[in-house]
Design a protein around this motif. Sequence first.
Motif, PDB file in Angstrom:
ATOM      1  N   LEU A  93      13.421 -40.027 -92.755  1.00 19.25           N
ATOM      2  CA  LEU A  93      13.147 -39.804 -91.343  1.00 19.25           C
ATOM      3  C   LEU A  93      11.794 -40.415 -90.958  1.00 19.25           C
ATOM      4  CD1 LEU A  93      13.916 -38.520 -88.624  1.00 19.25           C
ATOM      5  CD2 LEU A  93      12.852 -36.390 -89.452  1.00 19.25           C
ATOM      6  N   ILE A  94      10.782 -40.149 -91.761  1.00 21.14           N
ATOM      7  CA  ILE A  94       9.454 -40.707 -91.489  1.00 21.14           C
ATOM      8  C   ILE A  94       9.507 -42.237 -91.548  1.00 21.14           C
ATOM      9  CG2 ILE A  94       7.075 -40.885 -92.325  1.00 21.14           C
ATOM     10  CD1 ILE A  94       7.429 -37.932 -93.319  1.00 21.14           C
ATOM     11  N   SER A  95      10.182 -42.773 -92.547  1.00 21.50           N
ATOM     12  CA  SER A  95      10.302 -44.234 -92.665  1.00 21.50           C
ATOM     13  C   SER A  95      11.024 -44.818 -91.453  1.00 21.50           C
ATOM     14  CB  SER A  95      11.040 -44.606 -93.952  1.00 21.50           C
ATOM     15  OG  SER A  95      10.259 -44.267 -95.073  1.00 21.50           O
ATOM     16  N   TYR A  96      12.056 -44.141 -90.997  1.00 25.55           N
ATOM     17  CA  TYR A  96      12.778 -44.595 -89.800  1.00 25.55           C
ATOM     18  C   TYR A  96      11.831 -44.676 -88.606  1.00 25.55           C
ATOM     19  CZ  TYR A  96      15.720 -44.280 -85.652  1.00 25.55           C
ATOM     20  OH  TYR A  96      16.270 -44.489 -84.411  1.00 25.55           O
ATOM     21  N   TRP A  97      11.054 -43.632 -88.412  1.00 25.22           N
ATOM     22  CA  TRP A  97      10.114 -43.642 -87.289  1.00 25.22           C
ATOM     23  C   TRP A  97       9.097 -44.766 -87.431  1.00 25.22           C
ATOM     24  CZ3 TRP A  97       9.022 -37.720 -87.813  1.00 25.22           C
ATOM     25  CH2 TRP A  97      10.051 -36.994 -87.191  1.00 25.22           C
ATOM     26  N   LEU A  98       8.528 -44.915 -88.622  1.00 21.70           N
ATOM     27  CA  LEU A  98       7.452 -45.890 -88.820  1.00 21.70           C
ATOM     28  C   LEU A  98       7.951 -47.331 -88.863  1.00 21.70           C
ATOM     29  CD1 LEU A  98       5.300 -44.022 -91.495  1.00 21.70           C
ATOM     30  CD2 LEU A  98       4.918 -44.145 -89.016  1.00 21.70           C
ATOM     31  N   ARG A  99       9.207 -47.537 -89.238  1.00 20.49           N
ATOM     32  CA  ARG A  99       9.753 -48.897 -89.350  1.00 20.49           C
ATOM     33  C   ARG A  99      10.527 -49.347 -88.119  1.00 20.49           C
ATOM     34  NH1 ARG A  99      12.488 -48.750 -95.376  1.00 20.49           N
ATOM     35  NH2 ARG A  99      10.533 -48.796 -96.540  1.00 20.49           N
ATOM     36  N   HIS A 100      11.215 -48.400 -87.497  1.00 17.22           N
ATOM     37  CA  HIS A 100      12.203 -48.815 -86.497  1.00 17.22           C
ATOM     38  C   HIS A 100      12.046 -48.184 -85.117  1.00 17.22           C
ATOM     39  CE1 HIS A 100      14.127 -50.525 -89.968  1.00 17.22           C
ATOM     40  NE2 HIS A 100      14.288 -49.327 -90.510  1.00 17.22           N
ATOM     41  N   ASN A 101      11.716 -46.909 -85.045  1.00 14.55           N
ATOM     42  CA  ASN A 101      11.775 -46.241 -83.750  1.00 14.55           C
ATOM     43  C   ASN A 101      10.724 -45.143 -83.607  1.00 14.55           C
ATOM     44  OD1 ASN A 101      12.538 -45.341 -81.269  1.00 14.55           O
ATOM     45  ND2 ASN A 101      14.696 -45.084 -81.767  1.00 14.55           N
ATOM     46  N   PRO A 102       9.451 -45.514 -83.483  1.00 12.87           N
ATOM     47  CA  PRO A 102       8.415 -44.489 -83.321  1.00 12.87           C
ATOM     48  C   PRO A 102       8.565 -43.711 -82.010  1.00 12.87           C
ATOM     49  CG  PRO A 102       7.500 -46.681 -82.993  1.00 12.87           C
ATOM     50  CD  PRO A 102       8.895 -46.866 -83.505  1.00 12.87           C
ATOM     51  N   LYS A 103       9.131 -44.354 -80.994  1.00 10.45           N
ATOM     52  CA  LYS A 103       9.306 -43.671 -79.699  1.00 10.45           C
ATOM     53  C   LYS A 103      10.235 -42.468 -79.823  1.00 10.45           C
ATOM     54  CE  LYS A 103       8.438 -47.719 -76.882  1.00 10.45           C
ATOM     55  NZ  LYS A 103       9.006 -48.707 -75.964  1.00 10.45           N
ATOM     56  N   ASP A 104      11.176 -42.539 -80.768  1.00 10.82           N
ATOM     57  CA  ASP A 104      12.110 -41.439 -80.984  1.00 10.82           C
ATOM     58  C   ASP A 104      11.379 -40.146 -81.347  1.00 10.82           C
ATOM     59  OD1 ASP A 104      14.836 -40.516 -81.156  1.00 10.82           O
ATOM     60  OD2 ASP A 104      14.615 -40.505 -83.337  1.00 10.82           O
ATOM     61  N   ALA A 105      10.173 -40.298 -81.905  1.00  6.35           N
ATOM     62  CA  ALA A 105       9.387 -39.131 -82.332  1.00  6.35           C
ATOM     63  C   ALA A 105       8.101 -38.979 -81.525  1.00  6.35           C
ATOM     64  CB  ALA A 105       9.055 -39.272 -83.822  1.00  6.35           C
ATOM     65  N   ASN A 106       7.981 -39.742 -80.444  1.00  6.61           N
ATOM     66  CA  ASN A 106       6.744 -39.746 -79.645  1.00  6.61           C
ATOM     67  C   ASN A 106       5.521 -40.109 -80.477  1.00  6.61           C
ATOM     68  OD1 ASN A 106       7.879 -39.042 -77.097  1.00  6.61           O
ATOM     69  ND2 ASN A 106       8.116 -36.943 -77.861  1.00  6.61           N
ATOM     70  N   ILE A 107       5.724 -41.068 -81.375  1.00  6.33           N
ATOM     71  CA  ILE A 107       4.648 -41.579 -82.211  1.00  6.33           C
ATOM     72  C   ILE A 107       4.257 -42.949 -81.665  1.00  6.33           C
ATOM     73  CG2 ILE A 107       4.046 -42.418 -84.516  1.00  6.33           C
ATOM     74  CD1 ILE A 107       6.082 -40.374 -85.626  1.00  6.33           C
ATOM     75  N   VAL A 108       2.963 -43.197 -81.609  1.00  2.00           N
ATOM     76  CA  VAL A 108       2.468 -44.497 -81.158  1.00  2.00           C
ATOM     77  C   VAL A 108       1.924 -45.246 -82.369  1.00  2.00           C
ATOM     78  CG1 VAL A 108       0.765 -45.671 -79.707  1.00  2.00           C
ATOM     79  CG2 VAL A 108       1.895 -43.584 -78.883  1.00  2.00           C
ATOM     80  N   LEU A 109       2.411 -46.468 -82.562  1.00  2.00           N
ATOM     81  CA  LEU A 109       1.905 -47.326 -83.628  1.00  2.00           C
ATOM     82  C   LEU A 109       0.927 -48.330 -83.030  1.00  2.00           C
ATOM     83  CD1 LEU A 109       5.167 -48.269 -85.596  1.00  2.00           C
ATOM     84  CD2 LEU A 109       3.700 -46.279 -85.896  1.00  2.00           C
TER      85      LEU A 109
END
Length: 176
Positions: free
Chosen positions: A8-24
Amino acid sequence: MQTEISKLISYWLRHNPKDANIVLDAYGWANIEDVLMALKVENIELTKADLIELSQRFDKVRWKIDVEASKIKSTHGHSIKVIQEAPPQTPPKILYHGTGIKNMDSIAKDGLKSMQRQYVHLAETIIMARDIGSRHGKPVIIEIDTTRLLNEGWHFYKTEEDVWLTKNIPAKYLDF
C-alpha cells in the motif's frame, strides 16, 4: 499483514500519492507523518519507528528513509514522474532484463518499454533477472550491451537495490 501495508505504501509512493492525500516533492520524497496519517485513515496504526522497522524486514529495498528530515520515498518503480537525485552512472558492460516467455514476441518487435513505469528496470545479475522474470511466468533473460547504449546517449541510474534504470531500449540493442 506487513506485506499488504508495504504494498500500500509503495503504491502511494510510486503511483498515486493523491489517493492518500500525500504530497511528493519533485524527487519523490514524502513527509513520513503524512504517510502515517494516510495509514491511520486506513485503520493501520504505525509509528515512525514501526515504519523504519517495516522497511528493513523485506528482502529487497522498497523505500529510502531520511530519518533526520522525516522523509520517505520509493527507490524505484514509479509510474509518476520523479527526478532522479543521483547523476547518471556508468553501468556494467552487460545488464539483464528478466521477463516471461509470453512477452518475448512484443519485446523482439518493439524493444524494452517502461510500460506503466517511468523507466525500464535492468538487473546486474542473471540470477536477479531470472527471479524478476519468474514473476511473469516461465522466465526469459535478455542481455543488454550497455556500451552501445552509452555511446548513443542513454543514461543509466542505479538504485539502492542494484536495479538499473534507463529509458526504452529498441530491440536492436537486445540479445535474446
